[in-house]
Scaffold this active site. Structure first.
Site, short mmCIF file in Angstrom:
data_model
loop_
_atom_site.label_atom_id
_atom_site.label_comp_id
_atom_site.label_asym_id
_atom_site.label_seq_id
_atom_site.Cartn_x
_atom_site.Cartn_y
_atom_site.Cartn_z
N ARG A 185 -7.34 -0.35 -6.82
CA ARG A 185 -7.61 0.75 -5.88
C ARG A 185 -7.83 2.02 -6.69
O ARG A 185 -7.09 2.26 -7.66
CB ARG A 185 -6.46 0.93 -4.86
CG ARG A 185 -6.33 -0.24 -3.89
CD ARG A 185 -5.45 0.08 -2.70
NE ARG A 185 -6.12 0.93 -1.72
CZ ARG A 185 -5.51 1.44 -0.66
NH1 ARG A 185 -4.21 1.23 -0.47
NH2 ARG A 185 -6.16 2.19 0.20
N GLN A 219 -2.11 2.57 9.98
CA GLN A 219 -0.82 2.70 9.29
C GLN A 219 0.20 3.42 10.17
O GLN A 219 1.40 3.14 10.11
CB GLN A 219 -0.98 3.48 7.98
CG GLN A 219 -1.65 2.71 6.86
CD GLN A 219 -3.14 2.93 6.80
OE1 GLN A 219 -3.76 3.24 7.82
NE2 GLN A 219 -3.73 2.77 5.64
N ASN A 265 -5.29 12.56 0.52
CA ASN A 265 -4.39 11.72 1.33
C ASN A 265 -5.27 10.98 2.34
O ASN A 265 -6.51 11.13 2.35
CB ASN A 265 -3.32 12.58 2.02
CG ASN A 265 -2.22 11.73 2.65
OD1 ASN A 265 -1.68 10.82 2.02
ND2 ASN A 265 -1.91 11.98 3.91
N LYS A 266 -4.64 10.20 3.17
CA LYS A 266 -5.35 9.35 4.13
C LYS A 266 -6.42 10.13 4.92
O LYS A 266 -6.18 11.27 5.32
CB LYS A 266 -4.32 8.74 5.09
CG LYS A 266 -4.84 7.79 6.14
CD LYS A 266 -5.67 6.68 5.59
CE LYS A 266 -5.01 5.87 4.49
NZ LYS A 266 -5.96 5.00 3.75
N ARG A 296 0.87 -1.18 0.00
CA ARG A 296 0.00 0.00 0.00
C ARG A 296 0.90 1.23 0.00
O ARG A 296 2.11 1.12 0.09
CB ARG A 296 -1.01 0.02 1.17
CG ARG A 296 -0.65 -0.61 2.45
CD ARG A 296 0.26 0.14 3.41
NE ARG A 296 0.09 1.56 3.45
CZ ARG A 296 1.07 2.40 3.64
NH1 ARG A 296 2.31 1.97 3.79
NH2 ARG A 296 0.86 3.69 3.68
N GLY A 297 0.24 2.41 -0.11
CA GLY A 297 1.01 3.64 -0.27
C GLY A 297 1.11 3.94 -1.76
O GLY A 297 1.45 3.05 -2.56
N ALA A 298 0.82 5.19 -2.13
CA ALA A 298 0.65 5.54 -3.55
C ALA A 298 1.82 5.12 -4.46
O ALA A 298 1.62 4.40 -5.45
CB ALA A 298 0.36 7.03 -3.66
N ASP A 353 -1.85 11.00 -2.12
CA ASP A 353 -2.27 9.95 -3.07
C ASP A 353 -2.62 10.52 -4.43
O ASP A 353 -2.54 9.83 -5.44
CB ASP A 353 -3.45 9.16 -2.50
CG ASP A 353 -2.97 8.28 -1.37
OD1 ASP A 353 -2.88 8.78 -0.23
OD2 ASP A 353 -2.61 7.13 -1.63
O1 MRU Z 1 -4.52 3.33 2.21
P1 MRU Z 1 -3.04 3.53 2.09
O2 MRU Z 1 -2.28 2.97 3.25
O3 MRU Z 1 -2.50 3.05 0.77
O4 MRU Z 1 -2.86 5.10 2.14
C1 MRU Z 1 -1.57 5.64 2.04
C2 MRU Z 1 -1.53 7.10 2.22
O5 MRU Z 1 -2.53 7.76 2.36
C3 MRU Z 1 -0.18 7.74 2.14
O6 MRU Z 1 -0.12 8.88 2.94
C4 MRU Z 1 0.08 8.15 0.68
O7 MRU Z 1 -0.11 7.06 -0.18
C5 MRU Z 1 1.43 8.69 0.49
S1 MRU Z 1 2.65 7.41 0.54
C6 MRU Z 1 4.16 8.04 0.14
#
Ligand code: MRU
EC number: 5.3.1.23
Length: 357
Positions: A97, A206, A257-258, A54-56, A247
């Site tokens: 996603r 996270q 973002n999250k 996970r993470g963009a 994201d």
């Molecule tokens: O749902 P996730 O864990 O994939 O969400 C991740 C985030 O929101 C991060 O802050 C974002 O992807 C930046 S990662 C460098």
């Protein structure tokens, strides 16, 4: 600084080795460090959807290697037939996603690579080289954003910083050093960091599970709080910067973002705390005019209703959007590898993206 940053790179989210993709299963951290080997695009798509990775930026890189895996399964095909054969894999990965644009950006790069392959070139080698380039560019972007972010912190004030971060924008979310956590690491190496306040980041945790684990592994002073502690910490004057990843960033500088990031930006503005967003330019979507157009992923209600498989909530339905959008006007600075955008707006984002890469 670069050498020190590379030396601090201890955690990896993914690896490409022996024609297979290896992912560290992030659902199991910090209790277990379990690597899984992937050889099909459909298995990688499922791993993205279920958040093993996970993470963009990391999901973009994983999707790129998934296309190489798909191509390996059709290695006898001619280039023209290969493009047709891979179409279902592209579609499956694109559906894994919806919010992080890096996924679609990486798939577009792989599609363009395939389209550019001549009849005399081995498409498999070309696709692998493209996926590796995406991986290496993300690593390089992490180092550059860390340096730019550190520069912004140095210019902002003297003395050690108390930084709040949300979710995980570290090595686990990228191919390298991390985005927001990369800046935080650089500030630590530079002696500019007093403490990182890690928000636990309900419901998937996270912050509590991943960011805390990364920081602990490097001995970076940090403390965990529940998400609802943020206003209290800011009111006490305990936070000088909020630093987060992204994201998707739209053409006017709005940032997805999250979930919970938007309320942190509102709180930060009220308490005169500075707010920094750190992301590679692959996170910028100039096709979308503003954040209102960003598709916001909603995940299963059980993520909110239960903890470790144990139902905690009463028999009530739950709403679980996992991202939100912070309007550009609440952001002090967006840091990318292309440059630094202060008080982002449409004009400055365009300038950034049209300038040298
Ligand atoms: O749902 P996730 O864990 O994939 O969400 C991740 C985030 O929101 C991060 O802050 C974002 O992807 C930046 S990662 C460098």
């Amino acid at each position: 600084m670069r050498e020190q940053m590379l030396a601090a790179e201890k955690v990896k989210a993914l690896e490409w080795r022996d024609n297979a993709l290896y992912l560290l299963d992030q659902r199991l951290l910090p209790q277990e460090e379990c690597w899984q080997r992937y050889t099909t695009a459909s298995a990688v798509a499922q791993a993205i959807a279920e958040m093993h990775v996970r993470g963009a930026p990391a999901i973009g890189v994983a999707a790129a290697f998934a296309i190489v895996l798909a191509a390996q399964q059709h290695s006898a095909y001619q280039v023209a037939d290969l493009a047709v054969a891979l179409q279902p894999d592209f579609e499956l990965l694109a559906a894994s996603r919806p919010t992080a644009v890096n996924l679609f950006w990486a798939l577009d790069k792989m599609r363009a690579c395939l389209a550019a392959v001549s009849q005399h070139t081995n498409p498999l080698l070309a696709l692998e080289a493209q996926a590796l380039a995406i991986y290496n560019e993300d690593r390089a972007a992490n180092l550059q954003t860390a340096e730019f972010g550190l520069q912004v912190i140095r210019e902002s004030s003297a003395g050690k910083q108390h930084v709040m971060t949300h979710c995980n924008a570290g090595a686990l979310a990228t191919a390298g050093f991390g985005t927001a956590l990369g800046v935080i690491r650089a500030a630590y190496i530079d002696g500019l960091l007093e403490c990182v306040h890690v928000n636990e980041t309900r419901p998937w945790l996270q912050g509590a599970r991943l960011t805390a684990w990364e920081l602990l592994g490097e001995g970076i002073p940090s403390v965990l709080s529940v998400d609802s502690c943020a206003a209290h910490l800011m009111h006490q004057g305990k936070i000088s910067w909020v630093i987060v990843g992204a994201d998707r960033i739209t053409a006017n500088g709005d940032v997805a973002n999250k979930i919970g990031t938007y309320q942190l930006a509102v709180l930060a503005r009220y308490h005169a705390v500075r707010f920094m967003v750190v992301a590679p330019s692959s996170t910028i979507d100039m096709q979308l005019a503003s954040g209102i157009d960003i598709p916001i992923e909603e995940r299963d209600a059980t993520e909110v209703l239960a903890l470790s498989g144990q139902r905690l909530a009463a028999q009530i339905p739950a709403y679980n959007p996992v991202f939100d959008v912070t309007p550009a006007e609440l952001i002090d600075v967006i840091v990318t590898e292309r440059g630094i955008v202060r008080q982002p707006n449409q004009h400055k984002m365009l300038e950034l993206m049209q300038g040298p890469s």
